[in-house]
Design an enzyme around this catalytic site. Structure first.
Site, PDB file in Angstrom:
ATOM      1  N   LYS A 100      24.692  86.934  58.402  1.00 43.04           N
ATOM      2  CA  LYS A 100      23.584  86.211  59.020  1.00 43.04           C
ATOM      3  C   LYS A 100      22.456  87.153  59.399  1.00 43.04           C
ATOM      4  O   LYS A 100      21.296  86.772  59.353  1.00 43.04           O
ATOM      5  CB  LYS A 100      24.055  85.416  60.241  1.00 43.04           C
ATOM      6  CG  LYS A 100      24.838  84.174  59.853  1.00 43.04           C
ATOM      7  CD  LYS A 100      24.849  83.133  60.953  1.00 43.04           C
ATOM      8  CE  LYS A 100      25.560  81.859  60.500  1.00 43.04           C
ATOM      9  NZ  LYS A 100      25.752  80.893  61.580  1.00 43.04           N
ATOM     10  N   LYS A 156      31.559  78.617  48.123  1.00 42.65           N
ATOM     11  CA  LYS A 156      31.946  77.443  48.883  1.00 42.65           C
ATOM     12  C   LYS A 156      30.792  76.433  48.960  1.00 42.65           C
ATOM     13  O   LYS A 156      29.632  76.841  49.074  1.00 42.65           O
ATOM     14  CB  LYS A 156      32.329  77.933  50.287  1.00 42.65           C
ATOM     15  CG  LYS A 156      33.073  76.945  51.125  1.00 42.65           C
ATOM     16  CD  LYS A 156      33.606  77.612  52.387  1.00 42.65           C
ATOM     17  CE  LYS A 156      33.421  76.709  53.587  1.00 42.65           C
ATOM     18  NZ  LYS A 156      34.090  77.173  54.791  1.00 42.65           N
ATOM     19  N   LYS A 178      25.513  73.751  52.787  1.00 48.03           N
ATOM     20  CA  LYS A 178      24.213  73.091  52.925  1.00 48.03           C
ATOM     21  C   LYS A 178      23.072  74.000  52.473  1.00 48.03           C
ATOM     22  O   LYS A 178      21.992  73.525  52.142  1.00 48.03           O
ATOM     23  CB  LYS A 178      24.014  72.658  54.369  1.00 48.03           C
ATOM     24  CG  LYS A 178      24.073  73.841  55.318  1.00 48.03           C
ATOM     25  CD  LYS A 178      24.097  73.430  56.747  1.00 48.03           C
ATOM     26  CE  LYS A 178      24.039  74.641  57.655  1.00 48.03           C
ATOM     27  NZ  LYS A 178      25.299  75.306  57.883  1.00 48.03           N
TER      28      LYS A 178
END
Ligand code: TRP
Length: 334
Positions: free
Chosen positions: A116, A198, A201
């Site tokens: 992140k 995976k 969104k």
């Protein structure tokens, strides 16, 4: 069975994006199945979500939509404690305490922090770094036996265990040391466009959202990546044909059919038949969930009654743990 004899389960999902098929098949559906067996706590992790900058109106809308979708997916709020994290101040309170029992070195090793912070290099804030201490608080407040999470949260669960053990070693048995509970079946739904990552969104083309329009869902399945060879045969071979295996996994999760049964069903038919069939199965599975979500969202008073009751019940349990912790560490009782 007496309520107290049941094992406790807890999990949360960040309302950072709309819920998708991976959340449903990999998590929420299993939560629903375990309603009666466990004493369950499920929450919208809105406090975690602000570690990345959000548009306030969107965060508010997604938090309520997420709750409505939990219920529409079959999570009965009478039997599961459903709540919004920021409604239960004990999360922030214990989060601070646990920050003081979580090491800089441990936090520095978290792969999600590394990911992140490289993705949001303009906003590497303190919350992003200390997020696992808040997550440990989320968990330990409720003394759960199990924490059902995806593979990507395993490291945070391990850290939670380490922090709980460290704390217990100093102060005696305060926290139950929980086990992560990694689901096998349907655990990893991959992106339709890139079956090596995976479903997420952040890759909307490969992601099927629970509230998405049927025609959009079908289009995504028709475009799903199968394999690079020209075999055009529905065969379960996850190494060679990860895209086909992913679609088979989705179809199996919905229909309950085995891979062998699916191979037989599509023998001689090819991907041109297989992909839209899987798409239709998804659309049909989601249809009642979408209708129910719309109905619940229109009933603001009901939704409010659910999250108020959830916060009250959660706070009751959480405050007991927090009181114990405050006492142990030497804070003066008010
Ligand atoms: N960190 C989790 C995620 O991003 C969400 C989460 C927050 C969570 N607190 C939790 C999951 C406690 C399980 C238990 O997916």
């Amino acid at each position: 069975m007496n309520e107290n004899a049941k094992k406790v389960m807890l999990s949360g999902i960040q309302p950072s994006g709309d819920l998708h098929l991976g959340n449903y098949l990999g998590a929420i559906r299993n939560w629903v199945a375990r309603t009666d067996e466990f004493d369950n706590y499920y929450f919208m992790a809105d406090m975690h979500t602000i570690t990345v900058r959000q548009t306030p109106a969107d965060l508010r809308r997604r938090t309520l939509e997420q709750l409505a979708q939990y219920i529409a997916c079959g999570l009965d709020p009478e039997k599961n404690t459903l709540f919004i994290q920021s409604h239960v101040p004990e999360h922030a309170q214990l989060g601070w305490v646990l920050n003081c029992y979580t090491m800089f070195g441990e936090l520095s090793r978290m792969t999600q922090f590394k990911d992140k912070s490289s993705k949001h290099s303009e906003n590497i804030n303190g919350g992003l770094f200390t997020y696992p201490a808040l997550m440990a608080a989320d968990i330990l407040l409720y003394q759960p036996d199990y924490v059902p999470v995806g593979e990507d949260q395993k490291q945070h669960c391990e850290l939670t265990r380490d922090v709980a053990i460290r704390f217990n070693n100093i102060y005696g048995d305060v926290f139950k040391v929980p086990e992560p509970f990694i689901q096998k079946v349907g655990a990893r739904i991959m992106s339709l466009g890139n079956p090596s990552s995976k479903m997420s969104k952040s890759d909307p083309a490969g992601c099927v959202f629970l509230l998405e329009k049927p025609e959009d869902i079908l289009r995504k399945f028709k475009k799903a990546v199968t394999d690079s060879d020209t075999e055009n045969c529905v065969r379960y071979a996850p190494e060679e044909k990860p895209g086909v295996a992913n679609l088979m996994g989705i179809y199996a999760a919905i229909t309950g059919k085995s891979y062998a049964e699916i191979e037989t069903e599509f023998a001689g038919k090819g991907y041109g038949v297989f992909k839209p069939t899987v798409g239709e199965a998804v659309v049909e599975m989601l249809r009642p969930i979408q209708e129910e979500t719309r109905r619940i969202l229109a009933d603001k008073a009901y939704l409010e009654s659910v999250y108020r009751a959830g916060a009250e019940k959660a706070s009751y349990i959480a405050s007991k743990t927090l009181r114990k912790v405050y006492k142990k560490i030497g804070f003066v009782a008010r």
